[in-house]
Design a protein around this motif. Structure first.
Motif, mmCIF file in Angstrom:
data_model
loop_
_atom_site.group_PDB
_atom_site.id
_atom_site.type_symbol
_atom_site.label_atom_id
_atom_site.label_comp_id
_atom_site.label_asym_id
_atom_site.label_seq_id
_atom_site.Cartn_x
_atom_site.Cartn_y
_atom_site.Cartn_z
ATOM 1 N N ALA A 1 53.639 48.669 25.641
ATOM 2 C CA ALA A 1 55.644 47.278 26.306
ATOM 3 C C ALA A 1 55.551 47.525 27.412
ATOM 4 C CB ALA A 1 56.760 48.071 25.201
ATOM 5 N N ALA A 2 55.281 48.403 28.126
ATOM 6 C CA ALA A 2 55.380 48.329 29.481
ATOM 7 C C ALA A 2 54.737 47.757 30.478
ATOM 8 C CB ALA A 2 55.530 50.099 30.132
ATOM 9 N N THR A 3 53.297 47.241 30.156
ATOM 10 C CA THR A 3 52.371 47.081 30.397
ATOM 11 C C THR A 3 53.154 45.237 30.326
ATOM 12 O OG1 THR A 3 50.446 48.086 29.695
ATOM 13 C CG2 THR A 3 50.388 45.537 30.084
ATOM 14 N N ALA A 4 53.396 44.932 29.248
ATOM 15 C CA ALA A 4 54.411 43.062 28.643
ATOM 16 C C ALA A 4 55.375 43.318 30.062
ATOM 17 C CB ALA A 4 54.535 42.773 27.649
ATOM 18 N N GLY A 5 55.957 44.661 30.403
ATOM 19 C CA GLY A 5 56.726 43.672 30.908
ATOM 20 C C GLY A 5 56.924 43.243 32.198
ATOM 21 N N ILE A 6 55.983 44.402 32.999
ATOM 22 C CA ILE A 6 54.639 44.523 34.261
ATOM 23 C C ILE A 6 54.441 43.326 34.605
ATOM 24 C CG2 ILE A 6 53.008 44.955 35.832
ATOM 25 C CD1 ILE A 6 53.516 47.596 34.813
ATOM 26 N N VAL A 7 53.882 42.450 33.282
ATOM 27 C CA VAL A 7 52.668 40.528 33.228
ATOM 28 C C VAL A 7 54.223 39.793 33.528
ATOM 29 C CG1 VAL A 7 51.917 39.507 31.744
ATOM 30 C CG2 VAL A 7 51.214 41.549 32.101
ATOM 31 N N ALA A 8 55.208 40.400 33.056
ATOM 32 C CA ALA A 8 56.785 39.438 33.181
ATOM 33 C C ALA A 8 57.402 39.592 34.430
ATOM 34 C CB ALA A 8 57.195 39.337 31.678
ATOM 35 N N LEU A 9 57.912 40.146 34.758
ATOM 36 C CA LEU A 9 58.348 40.738 35.820
ATOM 37 C C LEU A 9 58.213 40.240 36.754
ATOM 38 C CD1 LEU A 9 60.894 43.678 34.655
ATOM 39 C CD2 LEU A 9 61.341 40.803 35.403
ATOM 40 N N ALA A 10 56.263 40.931 37.295
ATOM 41 C CA ALA A 10 55.733 40.696 38.416
ATOM 42 C C ALA A 10 54.327 40.229 38.371
ATOM 43 C CB ALA A 10 55.825 42.114 38.888
ATOM 44 N N PRO A 11 53.740 39.495 37.977
ATOM 45 C CA PRO A 11 52.888 38.742 36.964
ATOM 46 C C PRO A 11 51.698 37.990 38.589
ATOM 47 C CG PRO A 11 54.310 36.763 37.638
ATOM 48 C CD PRO A 11 54.657 38.155 37.374
ATOM 49 N N ALA A 12 51.920 38.643 39.861
ATOM 50 C CA ALA A 12 51.844 38.214 41.022
ATOM 51 C C ALA A 12 51.027 40.066 41.679
ATOM 52 C CB ALA A 12 51.802 37.352 41.928
ATOM 53 N N ALA A 13 51.252 40.661 41.195
ATOM 54 C CA ALA A 13 51.241 42.090 41.548
ATOM 55 C C ALA A 13 49.842 42.573 40.879
ATOM 56 C CB ALA A 13 51.872 43.499 41.141
ATOM 57 N N PRO A 14 49.367 43.249 42.337
ATOM 58 C CA PRO A 14 47.493 43.577 41.434
ATOM 59 C C PRO A 14 47.833 44.837 40.439
ATOM 60 C CG PRO A 14 48.507 44.208 44.065
ATOM 61 C CD PRO A 14 49.382 44.028 43.475
ATOM 62 N N PHE A 15 48.752 45.752 39.891
ATOM 63 C CA PHE A 15 48.596 46.685 39.250
ATOM 64 C C PHE A 15 49.102 45.429 37.631
ATOM 65 C CE2 PHE A 15 52.112 47.769 41.179
ATOM 66 C CZ PHE A 15 53.902 47.132 41.339
ATOM 67 N N ALA A 16 49.477 44.450 37.977
ATOM 68 C CA ALA A 16 49.406 43.563 35.637
ATOM 69 C C ALA A 16 48.474 42.472 36.317
ATOM 70 C CB ALA A 16 50.673 42.514 36.898
ATOM 71 N N GLN A 17 47.301 42.761 37.266
ATOM 72 C CA GLN A 17 45.705 41.318 36.681
ATOM 73 C C GLN A 17 45.776 41.969 34.990
ATOM 74 O OE1 GLN A 17 46.431 38.554 37.939
ATOM 75 N NE2 GLN A 17 48.113 40.015 38.650
ATOM 76 N N PRO A 18 44.747 41.002 34.980
ATOM 77 C CA PRO A 18 43.549 41.411 33.522
ATOM 78 C C PRO A 18 43.010 42.708 34.273
ATOM 79 C CG PRO A 18 44.363 38.960 34.162
ATOM 80 C CD PRO A 18 44.011 40.198 35.118
ATOM 81 N N ARG A 19 42.218 42.649 35.213
ATOM 82 C CA ARG A 19 41.169 43.613 35.798
ATOM 83 C C ARG A 19 42.738 45.607 35.403
ATOM 84 N NH1 ARG A 19 36.894 44.600 38.756
ATOM 85 N NH2 ARG A 19 36.953 46.645 40.230
ATOM 86 N N SER A 20 42.985 45.325 36.122
ATOM 87 C CA SER A 20 43.892 46.558 35.433
ATOM 88 C C SER A 20 44.542 47.116 34.585
ATOM 89 C CB SER A 20 44.624 46.257 36.943
ATOM 90 O OG SER A 20 44.710 45.990 38.043
ATOM 91 N N ILE A 21 44.801 46.192 33.998
ATOM 92 C CA ILE A 21 45.054 46.442 32.830
ATOM 93 C C ILE A 21 44.478 46.987 31.555
ATOM 94 C CG2 ILE A 21 46.269 45.027 30.396
ATOM 95 C CD1 ILE A 21 47.745 43.446 32.272
ATOM 96 N N LEU A 22 43.261 46.263 31.538
ATOM 97 C CA LEU A 22 42.255 47.151 30.924
ATOM 98 C C LEU A 22 41.654 48.041 31.199
ATOM 99 C CD1 LEU A 22 39.914 43.313 29.842
ATOM 100 C CD2 LEU A 22 41.537 44.807 28.487
ATOM 101 N N LEU A 23 41.093 47.916 32.678
ATOM 102 C CA LEU A 23 40.211 49.343 32.788
ATOM 103 C C LEU A 23 41.640 50.724 32.901
ATOM 104 C CD1 LEU A 23 37.511 47.938 35.515
ATOM 105 C CD2 LEU A 23 37.629 47.950 33.123
#
Length: 215
Positions: free
Chosen positions: A100-122
């Motif tokens: 749920a926190a990951t989804a919130g980060i993607v919604a609030l800061a979609p351009a942030a490095p820690f919101a990118q697919p690479r960061s989420i998966l790895l």
């Protein structure tokens, strides 16, 4: 009787040697040092004072527009709703707090490095693998959760995939000691769902671009 010619003020005065005159002139040509803590010069003044509060300056980001707030809120609601819906349909633990926190980060800061697919998966996968191995060695406990969450920062940084919610994933594993399949269900599934939702919302919502990069 002709008088001796003078060149500037270099003629020695009576009673003073040439060395004494030179020393006197050198001392007189030096400027007095500025007081400690102040810059030399006529325009020097006290350093500017930074004020805080409503009337002063702040390092916080500027307040977003109403449209930006509405877009971020809509993206958060859609992403979290999708997680909850899939969790109800499949019985998977997709709506755990880290995801749920990951989804919130993607919604609030979609351009942030820690919101990118690479960061989420790895981030989630590396933290999960480390926490599962540590929990298998020491057993579940609060201290295992502390160690797992702290140590998970190392692989994320080495992989150039920082993702803060992954630390919560590691802590949760340290507390509960799930089976190794937890790496796939729900960690991998939830990560893919959040990324897919972010990409879909990035195309559906104007001005909500996601992702900024894939690798």
């Amino acid at each position: 009787m002709p008088q001796p010619r003078r060149r500037g003020n270099t003629t020695a005065r009576p009673g003073l040697s040439a060395a004494a005159v030179h020393t006197h002139r050198s001392l007189g040509s030096r400027r007095a040092p500025a007081p400690h803590g102040r810059a030399a010069g006529p325009t020097a003044g006290p350093p500017p004072t930074r004020r805080w509060g409503w009337a002063g300056t702040s390092g916080a980001p500027a307040r977003p527009s109403g449209r930006a707030v509405a877009l971020a809120t809509a993206a958060a609601l859609a992403g979290l709703s999708l997680l909850a819906l899939l969790a109800g349909l499949t019985g998977m633990e997709l709506f755990a707090l880290p995801f749920a926190a990951t989804a919130g980060i993607v919604a609030l800061a979609p351009a942030a490095p820690f919101a990118q697919p690479r960061s989420i998966l790895l981030g989630h996968l590396s933290a999960t693998a480390l926490a599962l191995a540590l929990t298998a060695l020491t057993g579940p406990s609060v201290w295992t959760a502390v160690a797992a969450a702290a140590l998970s920062t190392a692989p994320m940084l080495l992989l150039r995939a920082p993702h803060p919610p992954a630390g919560a994933t590691a802590a949760l594993i340290g507390l509960t000691a799930p089976d190794p399949v937890y790496l796939l269900d729900p960690v991998l599934v939830a990560s893919v769902v959040v990324i897919a939702a972010g990409v879909a919302l990035g195309r559906a919502l104007p001005g909500h671009r996601y992702p900024a990069y894939w690798r």
